[in-house]
Design a protein around this motif. Sequence first.
Motif, PDB file in Angstrom:
ATOM      1  N   THR A  58       0.840  -1.202   0.000  1.00 24.08           N
ATOM      2  CA  THR A  58       0.000   0.000   0.000  1.00 24.08           C
ATOM      3  C   THR A  58       0.881   1.261   0.000  1.00 24.08           C
ATOM      4  OG1 THR A  58      -0.095   0.001   2.407  1.00 24.08           O
ATOM      5  CG2 THR A  58      -1.866  -1.147   1.271  1.00 24.08           C
ATOM      6  N   HIS A 118      -5.359   0.642  -0.029  1.00 23.09           N
ATOM      7  CA  HIS A 118      -5.656  -0.035   1.236  1.00 23.09           C
ATOM      8  C   HIS A 118      -6.889  -0.925   1.104  1.00 23.09           C
ATOM      9  CE1 HIS A 118      -2.844   2.640   3.379  1.00 23.09           C
ATOM     10  NE2 HIS A 118      -2.852   1.668   4.278  1.00 23.09           N
ATOM     11  N   SER A 155      -6.899  -4.851   1.797  1.00 25.80           N
ATOM     12  CA  SER A 155      -7.737  -5.425   2.863  1.00 25.80           C
ATOM     13  C   SER A 155      -8.648  -6.509   2.323  1.00 25.80           C
ATOM     14  CB  SER A 155      -8.614  -4.360   3.513  1.00 25.80           C
ATOM     15  OG  SER A 155      -7.819  -3.365   4.037  1.00 25.80           O
ATOM     16  N   GLN A 159      -8.699 -10.436   3.447  1.00 30.84           N
ATOM     17  CA  GLN A 159      -9.890 -11.153   3.932  1.00 30.84           C
ATOM     18  C   GLN A 159     -10.119 -12.425   3.145  1.00 30.84           C
ATOM     19  OE1 GLN A 159     -13.252  -8.502   4.108  1.00 30.84           O
ATOM     20  NE2 GLN A 159     -12.773  -7.993   6.236  1.00 30.84           N
TER      21      GLN A 159
END
Length: 197
Positions: free
Chosen positions: A39, A57, A61, A65
């Motif tokens: 990032t 970001h 993310s 996940q």
Amino acid sequence: METGNIFVISAPSGAGKSSLVKALCAKDNSVQVSISHTTRAPRVGEIDGINYHFTSHATFSAMLQQCKFVEHAIVYDNFYGTHVDSINNLRQKNVDIILEIDIQGAMQVKKIFPEAVLIFVLPPSLIELERRLRTRDTDDNDTIILRLSKAKEEVLSAKQFDYAVINDNFNDALEAIYSIIMVQRLKVPKVLSTYQF
Ligand code: 5GP
């Protein structure tokens, strides 16, 4: 099917790790580096897909996940990770894989791939490290101070690695790392996997 070896190369920032990895890949095209996701914003001259996969970001993310990273870490407030596809693509090519990642990532890789070989590159001294960080001129003073304060802690982490190479003379350090790679290629299962009976 026999696959290439996995080498993790970690070092305090400014120890010369990236130049060593670049030279290793240029020396032997059966050695290829995994391109990480980050990032962090690109530095001048860095190219998306070559130096890193520069990622927002939100995207990082989401991938996290979905368990898309073999390992990941937060380094100096930015996320970095090794995407599972990056490893799988290199494994299919049967090349030796270099993961140029931080110590937290190295420890995660060792858990997942116990056969991975962990190499720690040390600067000749912390005074020399400071000199290198300042002449490289890519980071501001606060960042340099932060990196130096972490460096001592990081040097002590070398105990958890398989090999430590002091980058005092670039060519000597390069040959030292290359000899570690060559030794792994001579392990009996590796040799027998391609041996013509
Ligand atoms: P830089 O921002 O200077 O390129 O890298 C900062 C630190 O993040 C370096 O120690 C670098 O090796 C590490 N790093 C780069 N990619 C990864 C990655 O995919 N995973 C982890 N854990 N660290 C990484």
